[in-house]
Design an enzyme around this catalytic site. Structure first.
Site, PDB file in Angstrom:
ATOM      1  N   LEU A   1       0.812  -1.099  -0.059  1.00 53.78           N
ATOM      2  CA  LEU A   1       0.068  -0.083  -0.079  1.00 53.78           C
ATOM      3  C   LEU A   1       0.957   1.156   0.185  1.00 53.78           C
ATOM      4  O   LEU A   1       1.792   1.125   0.750  1.00 53.78           O
ATOM      5  CB  LEU A   1      -0.834  -0.016   1.402  1.00 53.78           C
ATOM      6  N   ASP A   2       0.323   2.328  -0.641  1.00 55.48           N
ATOM      7  CA  ASP A   2       1.354   3.619  -0.825  1.00 55.48           C
ATOM      8  C   ASP A   2       1.231   4.099   0.708  1.00 55.48           C
ATOM      9  O   ASP A   2       0.564   3.803   1.557  1.00 55.48           O
ATOM     10  CB  ASP A   2       0.514   4.482  -1.621  1.00 55.48           C
ATOM     11  N   MET A   3       2.405   5.116   0.817  1.00 55.34           N
ATOM     12  CA  MET A   3       2.551   5.646   2.022  1.00 55.34           C
ATOM     13  C   MET A   3       1.450   6.256   2.558  1.00 55.34           C
ATOM     14  O   MET A   3       0.771   6.007   3.868  1.00 55.34           O
ATOM     15  CB  MET A   3       3.580   6.663   1.979  1.00 55.34           C
TER      16      MET A   3
END
Length: 360
Positions: free
Chosen positions: A134-136
Site C-alpha cells: 500500500l502507498d505511504m
C-alpha cells in the site's frame, strides 16, 4: 517454526512413490523451497533424516519443517493494528502516512520496523514477507506472510488467471464520471527511472499490462465515489489510470494534473504548499480508516474478497496546478476546474482511440 505432516497411505506404497514425490504432490512447495528443504535436511521420515529417493511404508509419517528465516530491520515503536494472525499469516490495518518497508528515500519509520518491534515483544522470529503493498498515504489491510510457502500460496491466489484473492478499493475522484462502470486497460511504466511517478507507457517502451475495473457508486457536487477492482497490482495503478482518463483521486498531489512529466516541463520541478493548508492537514492526527474526516482520506480499499480488505488514502492537493488532460471519452471538465482541486481545467485532445483503452 512452521511444520507440516503427511501420513503415507496404502495407495502411496502400492504406487511406490518416493519421499520426494509425496512431499511435492501433497504440499505444493515451490522448487526453490524444495531445494532449501533438501539442503538443510528439513524433511524427516518418522522423525529421522533419510534419502529422498526411498519409498516409505504405509503408515509412515513424513514431517516437513520450514527453514527459519528472519528480517533484520531495526525495531521501532510503530503502532501495528492486528486484524488476524496465525502461525503462517498476519493481517494488519495499516495507518496512513507510514511507508510499508524501508526504501532509499524512507530508510526507517516503516511498518517493517514496527513489525520487528512486535516480534521482539512477543518472542517471535520470522522473515517479513509483504504479500500486498500500500502507498505511504494509503490505509487498509496489509497481508504479511510469515514463511515462503504462505507467501507463494497467497501470491498465486492474486494472479489474474487464478483470481482466488480479489483486491477492491473505494475512491473519491474529481469530476462526475458519466459511465456507471467500465474497464481501464492501459499499460503502465516508469518513464524516468530517477523519478517515482508512473504513467501510461506502451509495452514496446517498457510498459506493463495493467487492468482496472471500476463501478460508480455515487455522484455528488462535482465528484464521484467509485469502487475499483484490480486485475494487476502495478505501482500507483489506480492513481495513474484514473488521472489518465481525466478523473484523478481527490487531492492526489502527484497525478491531479494529469501527466506529471508534462507538468514538470511546463511548470518546473518545484512545487510548494501554503503553510496554512499543511498545518490544517497535519493537525488531523486521529484519523481511523473506518471513518473519513477532514482532508485526509481520499481513497479507501474496501475489501479483499475472502474477507481480506485493502487500503484507503490520505492525499494532499497541489493548489496551484492546472489540469493537463481530459479525455472526451469520459466527459468534459467544468470551465472553472473542479471542486476540491483548485486548478483550472485545461482540455487536451486525446490522441488515443477510447474504445482501445476502455471496455464497458
Amino acid at each position: 517454526m512452521s511444520q507440516f505432516q503427511y501420513i503415507v497411505t496404502k495407495e502411496d506404497r502400492e504406487a511406490e512413490r518416493s519421499v520426494k514425490e509425496l512431499v511435492r504432490a501433497n504440499f505444493t512447495f515451490s522448487s526453490r523451497l524444495m531445494t532449501k528443504l533438501k539442503q538443510k535436511h528439513l524433511v524427516k521420515l518418522n522423525g529421522e533424516t533419510m534419502q529422498w529417493w526411498i519409498t516409505p511404508e504405509a503408515g509412515d509419517i513424513i514431517t516437513v519443517e520450514l527453514p527459519e528465516e528472519k528480517s533484520d530491520f531495526p525495531p521501532e515503536d510503530i503502532p501495528i493494528a492486528v486484524v488476524y494472525e496465525d502461525a503462517d499469516l498476519l493481517v494488519i490495518n495499516k495507518q496512513p502516512g507510514v511507508v510499508v518497508h524501508p526504501t532509499k528515500g524512507k530508510p526507517c519509520h516503516t511498518i517493517a520496523n514496527g513489525l520487528m518491534q512486535k516480534m521482539l515483544e512477543e518472542g517471535e522470529n520470522y522473515k517479513i514477507r509483504f504479500v500486498n503493498r500500500l502507498d505511504m498515504n494509503t490505509s487498509g489491510l496489509l497481508i504479511v506472510a510469515k514463511n515462503s510457502h504462505a507467501q507463494d500460496a497467497l501470491t498465486k491466489q492474486m494472479n489474474a488467471s487464478a483470481r482466488g484473492l480479489h483486491k477492491k478499493y473505494k475512491a473519491i475522484v474529481v469530476g462526475e464520471m458519466p459511465a456507471d462502470s467500465g474497464t481501464i486497460d492501459l499499460p503502465l511504466g516508469r518513464p524516468d527511472p530517477e523519478e517515482v511517478e508512473r504513467w501510461v507507457l506502451p509495452v514496446e517502451q517498457g510498459g506493463y499490462p495493467s487492468v482496472t475495473h471500476y463501478q460508480v457508486l455515487d455522484r455528488f457536487h462535482g465528484h464521484s465515489l467509485v469502487e475499483l477492482e484490480l486485475e494487476t497490482g502495478r505501482t500507483h495503478q489506480i492513481r495513474v489510470h484514473l488521472s489518465y482518463i481525466g478523473y484523478p483521486i481527490l487531492g492526489d498531489h502527484l497525478y491531479c494534473n494529469g501527466d506529471p512529466f508534462a507538468y514538470r516541463r511546463l511548470h518546473g520541478e518545484q512545487r510548494e504548499m501554503p503553510c496554512s493548508t499543511r498545518s490544517a492537514v497535519d493537525r488531523n492526527d486521529d484519523f481511523r480508516c473506518q471513518g473519513w474526516r477532514g482532508a485526509r482520506p481520499r481513497r479507501q480499499g474496501d475489501r479483499l474478497r475472502s474477507d481480506r480488505p485493502a487500503g484507503a488514502a490520505r492525499l494532499f492537493p497541489d493548489p496551484h496546478a492546472p489540469r493537463q488532460r481530459r479525455d472526451p471519452a469520459f466527459g468534459s471538465a467544468p470551465a472553472g476546474g473542479h471542486a476540491g482541486c483548485n486548478c483550472k481545467a485545461e482540455r487536451v485532445k486525446s490522441t488515443h482511440t477510447p474504445d482501445k483503452r476502455v471496455r464497458k
